[in-house]
Design a protein around this motif. Structure first.
Motif, mmCIF file in Angstrom:
data_model
loop_
_atom_site.group_PDB
_atom_site.id
_atom_site.type_symbol
_atom_site.label_atom_id
_atom_site.label_comp_id
_atom_site.label_asym_id
_atom_site.label_seq_id
_atom_site.Cartn_x
_atom_site.Cartn_y
_atom_site.Cartn_z
ATOM 1 N N ILE A 14 38.795 111.106 48.759
ATOM 2 C CA ILE A 14 39.197 112.384 49.324
ATOM 3 C C ILE A 14 37.994 113.309 49.310
ATOM 4 O O ILE A 14 37.343 113.473 48.282
ATOM 5 N N ILE A 15 37.709 113.895 50.469
ATOM 6 C CA ILE A 15 36.588 114.812 50.584
ATOM 7 C C ILE A 15 37.112 116.229 50.442
ATOM 8 O O ILE A 15 38.038 116.627 51.146
ATOM 9 N N LYS A 26 40.946 118.075 61.823
ATOM 10 C CA LYS A 26 40.737 116.908 62.678
ATOM 11 C C LYS A 26 41.407 117.142 64.037
ATOM 12 O O LYS A 26 42.485 117.715 64.108
ATOM 13 N N ASN A 27 40.743 116.715 65.103
ATOM 14 C CA ASN A 27 41.187 116.827 66.499
ATOM 15 C C ASN A 27 41.107 118.239 67.068
ATOM 16 O O ASN A 27 41.582 118.473 68.173
ATOM 17 N N GLN A 46 36.369 115.610 58.879
ATOM 18 C CA GLN A 46 35.843 116.724 58.109
ATOM 19 C C GLN A 46 35.057 116.192 56.917
ATOM 20 O O GLN A 46 35.500 115.259 56.247
ATOM 21 N N LEU A 47 33.914 116.798 56.670
ATOM 22 C CA LEU A 47 33.122 116.522 55.479
ATOM 23 C C LEU A 47 33.134 117.795 54.637
ATOM 24 O O LEU A 47 33.788 118.765 54.993
ATOM 25 N N ALA A 51 31.112 118.662 59.839
ATOM 26 C CA ALA A 51 32.114 117.798 60.463
ATOM 27 C C ALA A 51 31.422 116.822 61.410
ATOM 28 O O ALA A 51 30.373 117.128 61.975
ATOM 29 N N ILE A 52 32.044 115.665 61.591
ATOM 30 C CA ILE A 52 31.576 114.699 62.578
ATOM 31 C C ILE A 52 32.290 115.034 63.884
ATOM 32 O O ILE A 52 33.517 115.117 63.927
#
Length: 83
Positions: A14-15, A26-27, A46-47, A51-52
């Protein structure tokens, strides 16, 4: 390797997202500047402090998106939500 490093290497770890990243789920559709060019994309993951992002299809043919294999990591501070 310490316990913290072992936990962060697991796929199911879990980040903990920073306060700055809480609105960027996300999204979510976002805009950002990368190498002085404006892009838009969707948050894939999410980081902690970034975010990626997957590039939107309208930007997918740009040389930047192709060089980065359609994904880029951007700091939350440099992201803007698109409604």
């Amino acid at each position: 390797m310490g316990d913290a490093a072992k936990k962060s290497n697991g796929k199911n770890s879990i980040i903990e997202v920073s306060k700055l990243g809480e609105p960027f789920k996300k999204n979510c559709h976002v805009s950002f500047v990368f190498h002085r060019h404006h892009f838009q994309g969707v948050i894939e993951k999410q980081l902690k402090n970034s975010a990626i992002i997957d590039f939107d299809s309208e930007f997918s043919q740009s040389s930047t998106a192709q060089e980065l294999k359609q994904k880029v990591v951007i700091s939350y501070a440099k992201l803007k939500l698109i409604n």
